[in-house]
Design an enzyme around this catalytic site. Structure first.
Site, short mmCIF file in Angstrom:
data_model
loop_
_atom_site.label_atom_id
_atom_site.label_comp_id
_atom_site.label_asym_id
_atom_site.label_seq_id
_atom_site.Cartn_x
_atom_site.Cartn_y
_atom_site.Cartn_z
N TYR A 36 0.91 -1.12 0.07
CA TYR A 36 0.18 -0.30 -0.25
C TYR A 36 1.36 1.26 -0.01
O TYR A 36 1.62 1.11 0.44
CB TYR A 36 -0.99 0.16 0.96
CG TYR A 36 -2.23 -1.51 1.42
CD1 TYR A 36 -2.52 -1.57 -0.18
CD2 TYR A 36 -1.86 -1.93 2.14
CE1 TYR A 36 -3.29 -2.82 0.08
CE2 TYR A 36 -2.97 -2.41 2.83
CZ TYR A 36 -3.94 -2.99 1.91
OH TYR A 36 -4.17 -4.48 1.58
N HIS A 65 -0.07 -11.71 0.76
CA HIS A 65 -1.00 -11.26 0.29
C HIS A 65 -1.49 -11.26 -1.28
O HIS A 65 -0.85 -11.38 -2.26
CB HIS A 65 -0.46 -10.35 0.03
CG HIS A 65 -1.35 -8.56 -0.48
ND1 HIS A 65 -0.26 -6.87 -0.24
CD2 HIS A 65 -2.77 -8.45 -0.55
CE1 HIS A 65 -1.62 -6.36 -0.36
NE2 HIS A 65 -3.02 -6.72 -0.84
P1 NAD Z 1 -13.49 -0.20 1.16
O1 NAD Z 1 -13.99 -0.14 0.76
O2 NAD Z 1 -12.89 0.71 2.82
O3 NAD Z 1 -13.51 1.86 0.76
C1 NAD Z 1 -12.77 2.65 1.35
C2 NAD Z 1 -12.80 4.06 0.41
O4 NAD Z 1 -13.86 4.63 1.55
C3 NAD Z 1 -12.15 5.32 0.58
O5 NAD Z 1 -11.91 6.26 -0.26
C4 NAD Z 1 -12.55 6.27 1.97
O6 NAD Z 1 -11.74 7.31 1.89
C5 NAD Z 1 -14.73 6.04 1.55
N1 NAD Z 1 -14.87 6.05 2.53
C6 NAD Z 1 -14.96 5.54 4.15
N2 NAD Z 1 -15.68 6.02 4.84
C7 NAD Z 1 -15.78 6.79 4.04
C8 NAD Z 1 -17.42 7.41 4.62
N3 NAD Z 1 -17.79 7.35 5.97
N4 NAD Z 1 -17.89 8.34 3.73
C9 NAD Z 1 -17.52 8.40 2.70
N5 NAD Z 1 -15.92 7.71 2.26
C10 NAD Z 1 -16.26 7.07 3.46
O7 NAD Z 1 -12.42 -0.31 0.72
P2 NAD Z 1 -10.75 -0.54 0.85
O8 NAD Z 1 -10.29 0.68 2.01
O9 NAD Z 1 -9.77 -1.30 0.43
O10 NAD Z 1 -11.00 -2.29 2.34
C11 NAD Z 1 -9.96 -1.38 3.80
C12 NAD Z 1 -9.70 -2.50 4.37
O11 NAD Z 1 -9.04 -3.71 3.60
C13 NAD Z 1 -7.62 -1.61 3.48
O12 NAD Z 1 -7.61 -0.51 3.91
C14 NAD Z 1 -6.95 -3.09 3.53
O13 NAD Z 1 -6.22 -2.53 4.77
C15 NAD Z 1 -7.84 -3.82 3.55
N6 NAD Z 1 -7.54 -5.02 2.02
C16 NAD Z 1 -7.15 -5.81 2.28
C17 NAD Z 1 -7.86 -6.15 0.66
C18 NAD Z 1 -6.21 -7.26 0.63
O14 NAD Z 1 -5.55 -7.94 1.20
N7 NAD Z 1 -6.01 -7.72 -0.57
C19 NAD Z 1 -8.33 -6.05 -0.46
C20 NAD Z 1 -8.52 -4.72 0.20
C21 NAD Z 1 -8.85 -4.69 1.56
#
Ligand code: NAD
Length: 317
Positions: free
Chosen positions: A56, A120
């Site tokens: 990331y 990952h």
């Molecule tokens: P998410 O669905 O959590 O969305 C994140 C987006 O939503 C960001 O743009 C954020 O600004 C927005 N957001 C969050 N809260 C909000 C609110 N209250 N109002 C408006 N917008 C809002 O997607 P993500 O961040 O990709 O997933 C969460 C976490 O999961 C990642 O940060 C990561 O740590 C993990 N993840 C891991 C993998 C993997 O291991 N392959 C893949 C995807 C995500």
């Protein structure tokens, strides 16, 4: 905040957890001091599980998270990071790189113990290598007490069952699935029982589908095809038109499955994390939820897949 057992790890994790990918600037350019406040706010609100990766923001997420955790008692949080995927989307699942990556992550995070270390996005790997080389390397770290638990992450669901089926019981403690349990896709539900029977804890990530169900929409790197993006936008537009918050609905839905221990939501904004935790305690508008699911029907479970061809899920639509 509610807490749930994460499989047999002995960890009781918050129902909503903190995804640190936005600290790496993957959705927008972020202000590090704001991101650090977001992490501190998450901890203050009872979130105890933090997820990151060296991938990331090309290690930036781990570095900023490490700064946010300076001075926080180590027992106040669980930390999960990953090995195998690096800057520029380079994959290296060799044992040597995994061990070196773990040491580098510890330095950046300012810790000497990682609670959950995950391979990952194994859909990009030869699963034989994950089974014969990467997982044994992580088990060496687990046996040595350097990490608590071993996990795997990815987008297709078949990679979880195909890997778990081929390793001795107790090898894999957790899976992290993303974009597969939310308003527009509930496919993760189909493997929940299998994972439970195999004593594997379930982490659900990306309740907004990495921006699909958010006002900002998706970043340019988002792997969903245009039809999915426009299908999701119809639901976002509908909610905006009636003054409802699509992200609230998305988080309330994603956290509603009783067998999913935790859902990771990402944000570098302290106000958003405050709102997101608040949504857990607010009443659910079931009528609106049904309407939004109806709007999303044309793309329901029509998820995208990726990785090596042999690791693709079959895709509807
Ligand atoms: P998410 O669905 O959590 O969305 C994140 C987006 O939503 C960001 O743009 C954020 O600004 C927005 N957001 C969050 N809260 C909000 C609110 N209250 N109002 C408006 N917008 C809002 O997607 P993500 O961040 O990709 O997933 C969460 C976490 O999961 C990642 O940060 C990561 O740590 C993990 N993840 C891991 C993998 C993997 O291991 N392959 C893949 C995807 C995500």
């Amino acid at each position: 905040m509610h807490y749930r057992a994460l499989g047999l790890t002995g960890m009781n994790v918050s129902l909503l957890s903190y995804g640190a990918s936005p600290l790496g600037g993957v959705f927008r350019a972020t202000d590090d001091s704001e991101g650090i406040r977001a992490v501190r706010t998450a901890l203050d609100l009872g979130i105890n599980y933090l997820d990151t990766s060296p991938y990331y923001g090309a290690t930036k997420s781990e570095t900023v998270l490490g700064r946010a955790l300076q001075g926080v008692p180590r027992e106040a949080y669980y930390i999960a990071t990953k090995v195998g995927q690096y800057e520029g989307g380079v994959f290296d699942f060799s044992a040597a790189r995994a061990i070196r990556s773990f040491e580098e992550s510890c330095k950046r995070l300012g810790v000497d113990y990682i609670d959950v270390l995950q391979c990952h996005d194994i859909e990009f790997a030869d699963l034989n290598q994950i089974i014969n080389e990467t997982l044994p390397a992580l088990i060496t770290l687990r046996d040595a007490g350097r990490i608590g638990h071993v996990g795997i992450t990815g987008l297709p669901l078949n990679i979880f069952t195909r890997t778990i089926d081929r390793v001795p019981a107790g090898t894999i403690d957790t899976v992290l699935s993303f974009c597969r349990y939310g308003l527009n896709d509930t496919a993760l539900g189909s493997v929940v029982q299998y994972l439970k029977e195999n004593n594997v804890g379930i982490i659900n990530a990306s309740p907004t589908g990495m921006g699909l169900l958010s006002e900002r929409g998706v970043p340019s790197w988002h792997p969903a095809p245009p039809a999915m993006i426009s299908g999701a936008k119809r639901a976002v537009d509908y909610c905006r038109a009636i003054g409802a918050d699509i992200t609230k609905l998305a988080i309330q839905f994603a956290t509603s499955h009783p067998q999913i221990a935790t859902t990771l939501v990402g944000t570098a904004n302290p106000d958003n994390i405050r709102k997101n935790v608040g949504y857990l305690h607010e009443p659910i508008d079931f009528e609106l939820m049904a309407k939004v699911i109806e709007i999303l029907k044309p793309i329901q479970n029509h998820n995208f897949t990726r990785g090596r061809p042999e690791n693709h899920d079959s895709i509807i639509g």
